[in-house]
Design an enzyme around this catalytic site. Structure first.
Site, short mmCIF file in Angstrom:
data_model
loop_
_atom_site.label_atom_id
_atom_site.label_comp_id
_atom_site.label_asym_id
_atom_site.label_seq_id
_atom_site.Cartn_x
_atom_site.Cartn_y
_atom_site.Cartn_z
N GLU A 128 22.10 -12.25 29.69
CA GLU A 128 20.74 -12.18 30.26
C GLU A 128 19.81 -13.12 29.52
OE1 GLU A 128 18.80 -11.32 32.50
OE2 GLU A 128 19.16 -9.32 33.31
N ASP A 132 13.07 -7.13 29.83
CA ASP A 132 11.63 -6.88 29.83
C ASP A 132 11.42 -5.38 30.07
OD1 ASP A 132 8.89 -7.55 29.96
OD2 ASP A 132 8.99 -7.98 32.09
N PHE A 181 4.24 -13.99 28.53
CA PHE A 181 5.14 -14.46 29.57
C PHE A 181 5.85 -15.72 29.09
CE2 PHE A 181 6.86 -15.97 33.49
CZ PHE A 181 7.27 -14.78 34.08
N ARG A 194 11.65 -24.19 33.99
CA ARG A 194 13.00 -23.85 33.51
C ARG A 194 13.58 -24.96 32.64
NH1 ARG A 194 14.89 -19.30 36.26
NH2 ARG A 194 14.32 -19.15 38.44
#
Ligand code: IMP
Ligand code: MG
Length: 203
Positions: A128, A132, A181, A194
């Site tokens: 992963e 979260d 975030f 990304r």
């Protein structure tokens, strides 16, 4: 440090056009254009991936596990990690929908792209990008347990424990992160960022 910051500013500029377009479409306010700031450099990531590979190598002697990457966020981490694992293994991917657009979890999870491999009786290691709330992972655990693997473990690049809604045991953990975030190194914000080589947070 000079190089990562220089590359970030290039990407900031490259992303500018799209932000303007999205702002016009009302997706984001012009004033809320987020800027990625480095949290962990590519060197720190490399050292951490090395450590995780060493831990994993100790635990899978003579086994031939299936590593299941959770798309899309884990793809870069997975690619770096498996190059350091010098034993027989298989790779598969699963794609779940957990987050909608933007930063908030929809809370509803479903399998968007399923596994190709037969998991029954196999040693399974889930890869992963981030844990979260933990809702995605508990869904995945239930989903995979029903397929009766011999063992089921989790390797997570990052863990944001402050946001947890359900308990999660992480067998191999890269970084514990603050309630910010994150983007970069595979992690996205609405499909952006990304490709940043460092793990960043959005301001
Ligand atoms: P959870 O179900 O809340 O644990 O969220 C799991 C998934 O949400 C992760 O695999 C990511 O795809 C996404 N996610 C959660 N936090 C972040 C973040 O800070 N940045 C990018 N994606 C995130
Ligand atoms: Mg993910």
């Amino acid at each position: 440090m000079a190089q990562p910051l220089a590359r970030l500013s290039i990407l900031d500029r490259a992303g500018g056009k799209d932000y303007n377009r999205r702002a016009r479409l009302g997706k984001i306010a012009m004033s809320s254009q987020p800027k990625p700031r480095i949290l962990f450099t590519r060197d720190e990531i490399e050292a951490t991936v090395n450590r995780l590979a060493a831990e994993i190598k100790k635990d899978y002697p003579g086994k031939s596990p299936i590593l299941i990457g959770v798309l899309k966020g884990s793809f870069m981490f997975m690619a770096d990690l498996i190059r350091l694992l010098d034993f027989r293994l298989e790779v598969d991917f699963i794609r779940l929908s957990s987050y909608g657009k933007g930063r908030e979890s929809s809370g509803k999870i479903k399998v968007v792209q399923g596994l190709r491999s037969e998991v029954k009786g196999r040693d399974v290691l889930i890869i992963e990008d981030i844990v979260d709330t933990g809702l995605t992972f508990s869904f995945l655990m239930d989903y995979l347990r029903k397929k009766k693997p011999a063992s089921l473990k989790l390797c997570a690049l990052t863990d944001k424990p402050s946001r947890r809604q359900t308990p999660v045991t992480i067998d191999y953990l890269g970084f514990t992160v603050p309630d910010k975030f994150l983007v970069g190194y595979g992690l996205d914000w609405d499909e952006e960022f990304r490709n940043l080589p460092d793990i960043c947070f959005l301001e």
